[in-house]
Design a protein around this motif. Sequence first.
Motif, PDB file in Angstrom:
ATOM      1  N   LEU A 154      -2.014   7.568 -12.192  1.00 46.43           N
ATOM      2  CA  LEU A 154      -2.382   8.104 -10.879  1.00 46.43           C
ATOM      3  C   LEU A 154      -1.870   9.522 -10.710  1.00 46.43           C
ATOM      4  N   ARG A 200       1.457   8.189  -0.640  1.00 37.59           N
ATOM      5  CA  ARG A 200       1.698   9.208  -1.658  1.00 37.59           C
ATOM      6  C   ARG A 200       1.217  10.574  -1.178  1.00 37.59           C
ATOM      7  N   SER A 255      -0.924   2.175 -10.933  1.00 34.48           N
ATOM      8  CA  SER A 255      -0.940   1.047 -10.006  1.00 34.48           C
ATOM      9  C   SER A 255      -1.446  -0.200 -10.719  1.00 34.48           C
ATOM     10  N   ASN A 277      -0.806  13.919  -1.072  1.00 27.07           N
ATOM     11  CA  ASN A 277      -2.141  14.369  -1.438  1.00 27.07           C
ATOM     12  C   ASN A 277      -1.984  15.658  -2.240  1.00 27.07           C
ATOM     13  N   ARG A 286       0.853  -1.188   0.000  1.00 25.50           N
ATOM     14  CA  ARG A 286       0.000   0.000   0.000  1.00 25.50           C
ATOM     15  C   ARG A 286       0.890   1.240   0.000  1.00 25.50           C
ATOM     16  N   TYR A 341       3.546  -0.692  -8.656  1.00 27.57           N
ATOM     17  CA  TYR A 341       3.396   0.586  -9.336  1.00 27.57           C
ATOM     18  C   TYR A 341       4.283   0.631 -10.574  1.00 27.57           C
ATOM     19  N   VAL A 373       6.281   7.796  -4.307  1.00 30.01           N
ATOM     20  CA  VAL A 373       5.606   6.740  -3.548  1.00 30.01           C
ATOM     21  C   VAL A 373       6.546   6.242  -2.465  1.00 30.01           C
ATOM     22  N   GLU A 383      -5.483  -0.222  -1.446  1.00 31.89           N
ATOM     23  CA  GLU A 383      -5.165  -1.646  -1.529  1.00 31.89           C
ATOM     24  C   GLU A 383      -3.730  -1.825  -2.013  1.00 31.89           C
ATOM     25  N   THR A 425      -3.250  -3.621  -9.678  1.00 29.68           N
ATOM     26  CA  THR A 425      -3.930  -4.311  -8.579  1.00 29.68           C
ATOM     27  C   THR A 425      -4.648  -5.574  -9.041  1.00 29.68           C
ATOM     28  N   THR A 479      -1.083  10.263   2.141  1.00 23.03           N
ATOM     29  CA  THR A 479      -2.195   9.340   2.313  1.00 23.03           C
ATOM     30  C   THR A 479      -1.838   7.992   1.700  1.00 23.03           C
ATOM     31  N   SER A 480      -2.388   6.928   2.260  1.00 27.97           N
ATOM     32  CA  SER A 480      -2.080   5.591   1.770  1.00 27.97           C
ATOM     33  C   SER A 480      -3.112   5.160   0.739  1.00 27.97           C
ATOM     34  N   ASP A 481      -2.655   4.427  -0.254  1.00 37.37           N
ATOM     35  CA  ASP A 481      -3.574   3.875  -1.234  1.00 37.37           C
ATOM     36  C   ASP A 481      -4.442   2.797  -0.586  1.00 37.37           C
TER      37      ASP A 481
END
Length: 427
Positions: free
Chosen positions: A181, A24, A196, A26, A21, A101, A421, A97, A198, A93-95
């Motif tokens: 992103l 990154r 990302s 904001n 996770r 990347y 990141v 899930e 996922t 802030t964390s992503d």
Amino acid sequence: MNTAGHSEATSPRGMELIPFRGLRYNPDRVGSLAAVTSPPYDVVVRPDGLHRLQDADPHNIVRLILPQAGSPSAGREQAADTLRRWLSEGVLTSDPEPALYVYEQRDTDGLLQRGLIGTLRVSDPAEGVVLPHEDVMPHIVADRAALMRATRANLEPLLLTYRGNGTAADVVDRTARHTPLLSTTTADGYCHRLWSITDPRDLAAVQADLAHHQALIADGHHRWATYRRLRAEHPSPSPWDHGLVLLVDTARYPLRVRAIHRLLHGLPVADALAAVADRFRVRRLGVSLPEALAALADASREGNAFLLAGDGAFHLVDRPDPALLARTVPADRPAAWRTLDATVLHATLLPHIWHIPENDPSRIAYIHDTAATVAKAEHDGGTAVLMHPVREEVVRDLARQGVTMPRKSTSFGPKPASGLVLRTMDL
């Protein structure tokens, strides 16, 4: 053919790149993404570059990777406090899930580099999964380890390369066709974009492909040594079993190789030249920096060569006395290692001619930018030792043999920007 310096042979257990996770910035809480990024910690030219980056934005990543305080321990605690505050304030802030990347860099000259940012299983040297090609300085490893302990974070990825041109590279390029992103252009003209991955099928395909490959450390030997130290300190399994990396497939995206220069404090150019006068050929060049570097490149084709600067001119130093080299360069290494410029510098010039200990940061600094090295030497009254880049095939062959090069022998790039990141152990 391998062009990045690592073996084509595979280990029984290859690379394991794990999603995480990402942490990154904001974009609503910072002036611009470009203003909060930085080159890697060891590329920032102190103090000029550090001050410029600090002034660019109060949230610039250098406040974490190079904290400035009254003492090293105070700096580390300051970095940890700053990270906690930025998290609580929503600056970082964390992503939602875990992801791998895709990271892309483009410059104005048409260079395009893409790779994968993830957390790589920290392996032992005997496994042959990650191949170093340079020695490290213990005090830097200790400093990086203390910072990572205090912040409980990997604040910037190191740069690894491998030769694949397979499924993982296909996933990277397919992902890069989508909306990123983030996208930002830094002051050096590089455009940075991040995506990302996922989808479980894509993640599985990447991991299956990478399991058959080894990696070469292109940039970040000290951080890899730090990862290994921290993994040994924490009982497994733990978050410290993995470390943050950028992995580039150089079969598809070749890197550039540049030299890392030396700045010798307290050694005037006149004294440096006087010491080598009877042991090397010395020629004064009344030319510009680009012309002097071209002369260095020409001389390097014939043997060991260096440019000395700091007195307003450039001095080409080449053709060392063979008897001197025979006395000072260790004979128990391959010929490719014994004839490296960095080997001659660290085995002969520094200890025997100039009497400068390579482990003393008060006497020697390592700087990537050529013009900055010269300017600092002229300002401080020291000597700049400008190096010619090592050929890629030499790095490759030595890494295959398990022979490490003298520290700070090469600079692979482009290097990833710090601050796009991050990874914290507490997510």
